[in-house]
Design a protein around this motif. Structure first.
Motif, short mmCIF file in Angstrom:
data_model
loop_
_atom_site.label_atom_id
_atom_site.label_comp_id
_atom_site.label_asym_id
_atom_site.label_seq_id
_atom_site.Cartn_x
_atom_site.Cartn_y
_atom_site.Cartn_z
N SER A 97 43.82 46.06 49.95
CA SER A 97 44.03 47.21 49.08
C SER A 97 44.55 46.79 47.71
N VAL A 98 44.87 45.51 47.54
CA VAL A 98 45.29 45.02 46.23
C VAL A 98 44.16 45.17 45.21
N VAL A 99 42.93 45.33 45.67
CA VAL A 99 41.82 45.52 44.71
C VAL A 99 42.02 46.80 43.90
N LEU A 100 42.75 47.77 44.44
CA LEU A 100 43.06 48.97 43.68
C LEU A 100 43.92 48.61 42.47
N LEU A 101 44.87 47.69 42.67
CA LEU A 101 45.69 47.22 41.55
C LEU A 101 44.82 46.52 40.51
N ALA A 124 41.77 47.15 39.88
CA ALA A 124 40.99 48.18 39.18
C ALA A 124 41.82 48.85 38.09
N VAL A 125 43.07 49.19 38.43
CA VAL A 125 43.93 49.86 37.44
C VAL A 125 44.17 48.95 36.24
N LEU A 126 44.52 47.69 36.49
CA LEU A 126 44.77 46.77 35.39
C LEU A 126 43.49 46.48 34.61
N GLY A 127 42.37 46.37 35.33
CA GLY A 127 41.10 46.10 34.66
C GLY A 127 40.70 47.22 33.72
N VAL A 128 40.85 48.46 34.16
CA VAL A 128 40.52 49.60 33.30
C VAL A 128 41.43 49.61 32.08
N TRP A 129 42.71 49.33 32.30
CA TRP A 129 43.66 49.31 31.18
C TRP A 129 43.23 48.26 30.14
N ILE A 130 42.86 47.07 30.62
CA ILE A 130 42.44 46.01 29.70
C ILE A 130 41.24 46.46 28.86
#
Length: 490
Positions: free
Chosen positions: A176-180, A182-188
């Motif tokens: 489920s760390v892939v959710l993290l 995704a959040v950081l990737g979108v922010w970048i």
């Protein structure tokens, strides 16, 4: 005295952090272990897996099992060792929360946000049970801190490497760390300064490091046909019992913050207030925005994704998502957190750090006194392991090498028997790659289950002895166990 102590911590927040971590580790490990006669279910499972040092297991990635086994090897204790390891992980989470808060809000408010985190359910009641949710917590907190460092100067390569390392360790903890990610990737992609940083070496060096460290497990995943992913999909499907489940998930996360009201009430109840003090400065708007996104985006994305595809959710899956909850609350309330309110907030957190572990530890003795069935950590592990090991030795004249059947019972036998047998998970040996059919034929197998819920027989093997054993259980009715002995056939 307590007021002076609280003021000292406000003036030296690092000392306050140390005391919070010390109380967390001491009270939440020693007290539960003192009244437990067996490890909780997840620790039993982690120990059963961890002694075989696989790159992955049929349910999950391997890191929690490795940590549990390491703790048992260091301490020699199957109960206290993993419980201490679990609390050290929570304390490490607090350290990263403090570092993040210090960077965004200053050291004083970082201490208050860390203290307020003790009021999040996930940092208290579930933590004696070392599992994948607990192991994720410091990883998420470290990633949030490193991301905050990166945002200040995206050109530095070191923080990107640190983020890559933390991110790939997360793959070894729980997928489920892939959710993290995704959040950081979108922010970048959304923030211009970070988006421009993609033209530098830092992000790509971090990604390469992450892939290199994660590669052994990723190869294992492919070779096992993504067995843990299949398990997770099945569990998610089983949890999809209502279209309203995502809403229930969100409400559960809100409820899991209810204990946070204790330190907040200590701080702000009117009847506790003294003469008004000058208000503190508001938290920087950039810090509030950062903490709001990191606190809310993962859980909202999880609920929205589940609603979109009709997936089920388990409430405990929210555990690592709220490492920033305390900091976010402090950022919103920072103007009201005068020194008096801050000292009382610290006192309220101290109350939680004492009262909750005492209540947790009291479950087993109170259940015995009330003649009620205690929780699993009140099971008579020595009696269970000793009785079935004695039956095996009497029937075969050999040490017990392998035990199967009910995962929990077999795990208790494995952890508590003088022979320390390896556990055989289910009938499918793909779940237990450390054992082969030839091993079972040579060394034999003991199947143990509850008398009213028998385990299926092992294929290709014939039991030579079948029996039942009654295990006295102080304060509750005896346990009736059933065993089947498949003797060695050298």
């Amino acid at each position: 005295m307590f007021s002076r102590l609280g003021q000292r911590f406000l003036e030296s927040p690092g000392k306050g952090l140390f005391v919070i971590c010390l109380m967390q580790v001491a009270f939440w490990s020693v007290l539960p272990a003192a009244t437990s006669t067996a490890p909780p279910l997840d620790i039993v499972e982690m120990l059963a897996w961890g002694e075989h040092w696989q790159l992955g297991y049929y349910k999950h990635p391997p890191l929690p099992a490795w940590i549990a086994q390491t703790a048992r090897m260091i301490t020699g204790e199957p109960i206290l060792g993993p419980m201490v390891a679990s609390q050290l992980l929570v304390a490490l989470t607090f350290v990263f929360v403090f570092l993040l808060g210090k960077r965004l809000l200053g050291a004083r408010n970082a201490l208050l946000g860390t203290a307020l985190s003790t009021g999040v359910y996930y940092f208290s009641w579930p933590t004696p049970e070392l599992n994948h949710n607990v192991v994720q917590m410091p990883i998420w907190a470290a990633c949030f801190w490193l991301f905050a460092v990166i945002r200040e100067d995206p050109r530095k390569i070191g923080p990107w490497l640190g983020l890559g390392l933390a991110a790939c360790i997360g793959i070894y903890a729980k997928y489920s760390v892939v959710l993290l990610y995704a959040v950081l990737g979108v922010w970048i992609l959304v923030e211009p300064r970070l988006r421009r940083a993609l033209l530098t070496i830092g992000p790509w060096a971090g990604a390469v490091l992450a892939l290199l460290v994660a590669a052994p497990h990723l190869v294992w995943l492919v070779r096992t046909d993504f067995m843990p992913i299949t398990y997770a999909e099945a569990r998610s499907a089983a949890a999809a019992d209502s279209p309203w489940r995502p809403a229930g998930f969100l409400l559960a996360q809100l409820g899991d913050h209810a204990p946070m009201l204790v330190p907040l009430l200590f701080a702000f109840l009117p009847w506790l207030a003294r003469a008004p003090e000058s208000e503190q400065l508001s938290a920087p708007s950039q810090a509030v925005r950062f903490l709001a996104i990191m606190t809310l985006a993962p859980v909202l994305a999880t609920a929205a994704g589940a609603a979109l595809i009709g997936a089920g959710l388990k409430d405990m899956w929210g555990a690592p998502m709220f490492t920033t909850s305390g900091l976010f609350a402090v950022a919103l309330l920072s103007r009201r957190l005068t020194d008096t309110a801050a000292r009382r907030l610290l006192a309220g957190a101290a109350v939680l750090l004492v009262v909750l572990p005492v209540a947790f530890a009291a479950q087993v003795p109170v259940a015995f006194q009330l003649v009620k069935k205690p929780p699993r950590d009140g099971a008579p592990m020595p009696a269970i392991a000793g009785s079935v090991t004695a039956a095996w030795r009497a029937a075969t004249g050999h040490p017990l090498r392998y035990v199967g059947g009910s995962t929990w019972l077999a795990g208790l036998v494995s952890a508590g028997s003088i022979d320390h047998p390896a556990i055989v998970v289910d009938r499918d040996l793909a779940y237990s790659p450390w054992v082969t059919r030839a091993d079972l034929k040579r060394d034999g197998l003991l199947i143990v289950s509850f008398a009213d819920k028998l385990a299926p027989p092992q294929p290709g093997m014939t039991a030579s002895s079948i029996g039942d054993v009654e295990i006295p259980w102080s304060g509750a009715k005896p346990l009736m166990l059933h065993y089947e002995i498949y003797p060695p056939r050298p």
